[in-house]
Design an enzyme around this catalytic site. Structure first.
Site, mmCIF file in Angstrom:
data_model
loop_
_atom_site.group_PDB
_atom_site.id
_atom_site.type_symbol
_atom_site.label_atom_id
_atom_site.label_comp_id
_atom_site.label_asym_id
_atom_site.label_seq_id
_atom_site.Cartn_x
_atom_site.Cartn_y
_atom_site.Cartn_z
ATOM 1 N N SER A 66 0.840 -1.196 0.000
ATOM 2 C CA SER A 66 0.000 0.000 0.000
ATOM 3 C C SER A 66 0.873 1.244 0.000
ATOM 4 O O SER A 66 1.990 1.241 0.545
ATOM 5 C CB SER A 66 -0.837 -0.019 1.282
ATOM 6 O OG SER A 66 -1.435 1.227 1.517
ATOM 7 N N TYR A 102 -1.834 -0.713 11.053
ATOM 8 C CA TYR A 102 -2.139 -1.346 9.762
ATOM 9 C C TYR A 102 -0.964 -1.138 8.798
ATOM 10 O O TYR A 102 -0.470 -2.079 8.171
ATOM 11 C CB TYR A 102 -3.428 -0.760 9.156
ATOM 12 C CG TYR A 102 -3.535 -1.050 7.676
ATOM 13 C CD1 TYR A 102 -3.815 -2.336 7.231
ATOM 14 C CD2 TYR A 102 -3.305 -0.057 6.716
ATOM 15 C CE1 TYR A 102 -3.872 -2.619 5.873
ATOM 16 C CE2 TYR A 102 -3.354 -0.329 5.368
ATOM 17 C CZ TYR A 102 -3.637 -1.612 4.947
ATOM 18 O OH TYR A 102 -3.677 -1.894 3.594
ATOM 19 N N LYS A 127 1.995 -3.763 6.810
ATOM 20 C CA LYS A 127 2.403 -3.789 5.390
ATOM 21 C C LYS A 127 3.923 -3.649 5.277
ATOM 22 O O LYS A 127 4.573 -4.370 4.510
ATOM 23 C CB LYS A 127 1.711 -2.656 4.614
ATOM 24 C CG LYS A 127 0.231 -2.838 4.453
ATOM 25 C CD LYS A 127 -0.097 -4.007 3.539
ATOM 26 C CE LYS A 127 -1.559 -4.371 3.550
ATOM 27 N NZ LYS A 127 -1.856 -5.687 2.996
HETATM 28 P P1 NAD Z 1 -11.053 -6.752 1.708
HETATM 29 O O1 NAD Z 1 -11.251 -6.698 3.173
HETATM 30 O O2 NAD Z 1 -12.239 -6.549 0.833
HETATM 31 O O3 NAD Z 1 -10.363 -8.143 1.320
HETATM 32 C C1 NAD Z 1 -9.484 -8.822 2.169
HETATM 33 C C2 NAD Z 1 -9.992 -10.247 2.300
HETATM 34 O O4 NAD Z 1 -9.114 -10.962 3.174
HETATM 35 C C3 NAD Z 1 -11.397 -10.333 2.898
HETATM 36 O O5 NAD Z 1 -12.227 -11.093 2.059
HETATM 37 C C4 NAD Z 1 -11.180 -11.019 4.247
HETATM 38 O O6 NAD Z 1 -12.269 -11.824 4.612
HETATM 39 C C5 NAD Z 1 -9.899 -11.802 3.982
HETATM 40 N N1 NAD Z 1 -9.118 -12.120 5.187
HETATM 41 C C6 NAD Z 1 -8.689 -11.270 6.145
HETATM 42 N N2 NAD Z 1 -8.000 -11.938 7.072
HETATM 43 C C7 NAD Z 1 -7.970 -13.241 6.684
HETATM 44 C C8 NAD Z 1 -7.427 -14.435 7.240
HETATM 45 N N3 NAD Z 1 -6.774 -14.435 8.408
HETATM 46 N N4 NAD Z 1 -7.587 -15.588 6.574
HETATM 47 C C9 NAD Z 1 -8.268 -15.628 5.393
HETATM 48 N N5 NAD Z 1 -8.829 -14.539 4.830
HETATM 49 C C10 NAD Z 1 -8.669 -13.356 5.482
HETATM 50 O O7 NAD Z 1 -9.905 -5.715 1.339
HETATM 51 P P2 NAD Z 1 -9.418 -5.179 -0.091
HETATM 52 O O8 NAD Z 1 -9.755 -3.747 -0.173
HETATM 53 O O9 NAD Z 1 -9.830 -6.095 -1.157
HETATM 54 O O10 NAD Z 1 -7.843 -5.262 0.146
HETATM 55 C C11 NAD Z 1 -7.087 -6.375 -0.301
HETATM 56 C C12 NAD Z 1 -5.643 -6.177 0.125
HETATM 57 O O11 NAD Z 1 -5.158 -4.970 -0.442
HETATM 58 C C13 NAD Z 1 -5.459 -6.047 1.639
HETATM 59 O O12 NAD Z 1 -4.267 -6.703 1.987
HETATM 60 C C14 NAD Z 1 -5.333 -4.553 1.842
HETATM 61 O O13 NAD Z 1 -4.574 -4.250 2.985
HETATM 62 C C15 NAD Z 1 -4.613 -4.141 0.571
HETATM 63 N N6 NAD Z 1 -4.842 -2.731 0.226
HETATM 64 C C16 NAD Z 1 -6.123 -2.261 0.131
HETATM 65 C C17 NAD Z 1 -6.332 -0.929 -0.166
HETATM 66 C C18 NAD Z 1 -7.733 -0.362 -0.215
HETATM 67 O O14 NAD Z 1 -7.873 0.844 -0.099
HETATM 68 N N7 NAD Z 1 -8.765 -1.168 -0.398
HETATM 69 C C19 NAD Z 1 -5.243 -0.089 -0.440
HETATM 70 C C20 NAD Z 1 -3.951 -0.610 -0.351
HETATM 71 C C21 NAD Z 1 -3.768 -1.944 -0.031
HETATM 72 C C1 WQD Z 2 -9.349 9.834 1.090
HETATM 73 C C2 WQD Z 2 -9.519 11.331 1.318
HETATM 74 C C3 WQD Z 2 -9.708 11.930 3.634
HETATM 75 C C4 WQD Z 2 -13.502 9.831 4.280
HETATM 76 C C5 WQD Z 2 -6.713 4.867 3.164
HETATM 77 C C6 WQD Z 2 -5.613 4.194 3.927
HETATM 78 C C7 WQD Z 2 -4.554 3.709 2.987
HETATM 79 C C8 WQD Z 2 -5.151 2.847 1.881
HETATM 80 C C9 WQD Z 2 -6.319 3.502 1.209
HETATM 81 C C10 WQD Z 2 -5.013 0.548 2.521
HETATM 82 C C11 WQD Z 2 -8.704 11.874 2.483
HETATM 83 C C12 WQD Z 2 -10.990 12.230 2.903
HETATM 84 C C13 WQD Z 2 -12.348 10.352 3.745
HETATM 85 C C14 WQD Z 2 -14.568 10.714 4.627
HETATM 86 C C15 WQD Z 2 -13.239 12.560 3.858
HETATM 87 N N1 WQD Z 2 -5.675 1.615 2.383
HETATM 88 N N2 WQD Z 2 -12.217 11.695 3.527
HETATM 89 N N3 WQD Z 2 -14.380 12.053 4.396
HETATM 90 O O1 WQD Z 2 -6.884 7.925 3.859
HETATM 91 O O2 WQD Z 2 -6.094 8.181 1.456
HETATM 92 O O3 WQD Z 2 -6.160 5.962 2.470
HETATM 93 O O4 WQD Z 2 -7.251 3.934 2.205
HETATM 94 O O5 WQD Z 2 -3.852 0.367 2.386
HETATM 95 O O6 WQD Z 2 -3.649 2.993 3.758
HETATM 96 O O7 WQD Z 2 -5.052 5.123 4.846
HETATM 97 O O8 WQD Z 2 -8.279 7.045 1.930
HETATM 98 O O9 WQD Z 2 -10.649 7.082 1.339
HETATM 99 O O10 WQD Z 2 -9.993 7.184 3.776
HETATM 100 O O11 WQD Z 2 -9.565 9.158 2.317
HETATM 101 O O12 WQD Z 2 -13.142 13.765 3.670
HETATM 102 O O13 WQD Z 2 -15.625 10.289 5.144
HETATM 103 O O14 WQD Z 2 -10.890 11.575 1.649
HETATM 104 O O15 WQD Z 2 -9.426 12.916 4.590
HETATM 105 O O16 WQD Z 2 -8.297 13.170 2.126
HETATM 106 P P1 WQD Z 2 -6.800 7.395 2.501
HETATM 107 P P2 WQD Z 2 -9.704 7.558 2.382
#
Ligand code: NAD
Ligand code: WQD
Length: 337
Positions: free
Chosen positions: A124, A148, A152
């Site tokens: 991430s 969190y 990562k």
């Molecule tokens: P999500 O929660 O929709 O998907 C993650 C999945 O992992 C879920 O289905 C959950 O049930 C499963 N899971 C969690 N712990 C588990 C365990 N111990 N055993 C088996 N399954 C398990 O999240 P997502 O948005 O699809 O994110 C996928 C990956 O990408 C995550 O690792 C997340 O940290 C990373 N990521 C997400 C974002 C984002 O903004 N969505 C951004 C950067 C990185």
């Molecule tokens: C986006 C913008 C908020 C909600 C997070 C995690 C990051 C990654 C992606 C996993 C910011 C603003 C948000 C709301 C708002 N996840 N906001 N009102 O914070 O960039 O990233 O998700 O790895 O690790 O930190 O994403 O969607 O929460 O926020 O004004 O109700 O929207 O302040 O500027 P962020 P976000």
């Protein structure tokens, strides 16, 4: 080629499963369904016309996970499974470390035992902490601001160490920016449990009438309109980045690191306006104070992924919002609704 997709029932995992199946890969999905629904996997099957094994397994249960390796000849792993809520991670950090890190260690132990030498990991942009400048390149200093994010960063380090000790291992770290959007069909999309933490699903739930108004966290940032700027990327573009990583880096030993973003920044108010255009409704909002830990601006320099993987994000912000809206408006209560 058979790919084990951990977390394959989740938001990004399920969209990646569709693209993998459409491209002809065989997949095996492992998920404990903690943050997802099996109905999402039904949608994946319906959309692709293909079947695949699903194991409802917790990665903390190593014996159960070993069955997956025993029963399937896995070539590569895409590791999405993990807990991902930043705020929650500050309240239950041990749970986050245990789930994300122990789960990954079990996976690596089994990969070693069964001779699987390719892994693509969901990292991430959070590993860049509070970047001093934008756009962000992969060689920026790494740090984190919450548990969190630390999971990562630590998993990245664990994977680097594992690779240093096994010169057959190919590790690809994909650092996602802000994934939004949904499959074009409207049959699958992001389905957060409870009140969404992230901006886009919150805006979508206001648009569909489930929430009253968007709370904009801060309007005094040094950005063009004062609200936070992020690099929103369509989840299908993100999914396709995983296919490129598999295509170009499987069986290429080493640690390969890529930003997956568009390179464009959009402010909170721009996102509200784009979503409003997509759904044809006014989206009420109010300006609140800053959310602790937020940064003003975060967007990628995606040049390395373009040059080395041949991958570029192609879908623009209007398409991201239209696709999110198609899913949200037809499934106001997500998969279980
Ligand atoms: P999500 O929660 O929709 O998907 C993650 C999945 O992992 C879920 O289905 C959950 O049930 C499963 N899971 C969690 N712990 C588990 C365990 N111990 N055993 C088996 N399954 C398990 O999240 P997502 O948005 O699809 O994110 C996928 C990956 O990408 C995550 O690792 C997340 O940290 C990373 N990521 C997400 C974002 C984002 O903004 N969505 C951004 C950067 C990185
Ligand atoms: C986006 C913008 C908020 C909600 C997070 C995690 C990051 C990654 C992606 C996993 C910011 C603003 C948000 C709301 C708002 N996840 N906001 N009102 O914070 O960039 O990233 O998700 O790895 O690790 O930190 O994403 O969607 O929460 O926020 O004004 O109700 O929207 O302040 O500027 P962020 P976000």
């Amino acid at each position: 080629m058979k790919i084990l997709v951990t977390g394959g029932a989740g938001y990004i995992g399920s969209h990646t499963c569709v693209e993998l199946l459409n491209a002809g890969y065989d997949i095996v999905v492992l998920d404990n369904l903690y943050n997802s629904s099996e109905k999402c996997l039904d949608a994946v099957k319906e959309l692709t016309g293909r079947d695949f094994p699903f194991y409802k397994v917790d990665m903390l249960d190593k014996d159960a996970m070993e069955q997956v390796f025993k029963e399937n000849e896995i070539d590569s792993v895409i590791h999405f499974a993990g807990l991902k809520a930043v705020g929650e991670s500050t309240k239950i950090p041990i749970t986050y470390y245990h789930n994300n890190i122990t789960g990954t260690l079990h996976l690596l132990q089994l990969m070693e035992k069964y001779g699987v030498n390719n892994i693509v990991f969901s990292s991430s942009a959070t590993v860049y902490g509070m970047p001093k400048t934008v756009p962000i390149t992969e060689d920026f200093p790494l740090s984190t601001t919450n548990p969190y994010g630390s999971t990562k960063l630590f998993i990245e380090q664990i994977l680097k160490d594992a690779q240093a000790a096994n010169n057959k291992l190919s590790v690809t770290l994909l650092r996602y920016f802000n994934p939004i959007g949904a499959n074009k069909s409207g049959k699958m999309g992001e389905d957060p449990k409870g009140i969404p933490n992230n901006l886009l699903p919150y805006v979508a739930q206001v648009a569909v009438g489930k929430l009253e108004k968007v709370h904009v966290f801060g309007s005094d940032y040094p950005t063009p309109d004062g609200t936070g700027v992020r690099d929103y990327i369509h989840v299908v573009d993100l999914a396709l980045g995983h296919l490129k990583a598999l295509e170009k880096k499987s069986n290429v030993p080493g640690v390969h690191i890529y930003n997956l973003g568009t390179g464009n920044g959009y402010s909170v108010l721009q996102i509200i306006a784009a979503f409003s255009k997509a759904c044809g409704k006014e989206i009420p909002y109010q300006i609140d104070g800053r959310r602790p830990g937020d940064i003003a601006e975060c967007y990628a320099d995606p040049t390395k992924a373009r040059d080395e993987l041949g991958w570029t994000a192609e879908r623009d912000i209007d398409e991201m919002c239209e696709d999110s809206w198609r899913w949200q408006s037809t499934h106001p209560n997500g998969f279980e609704g």
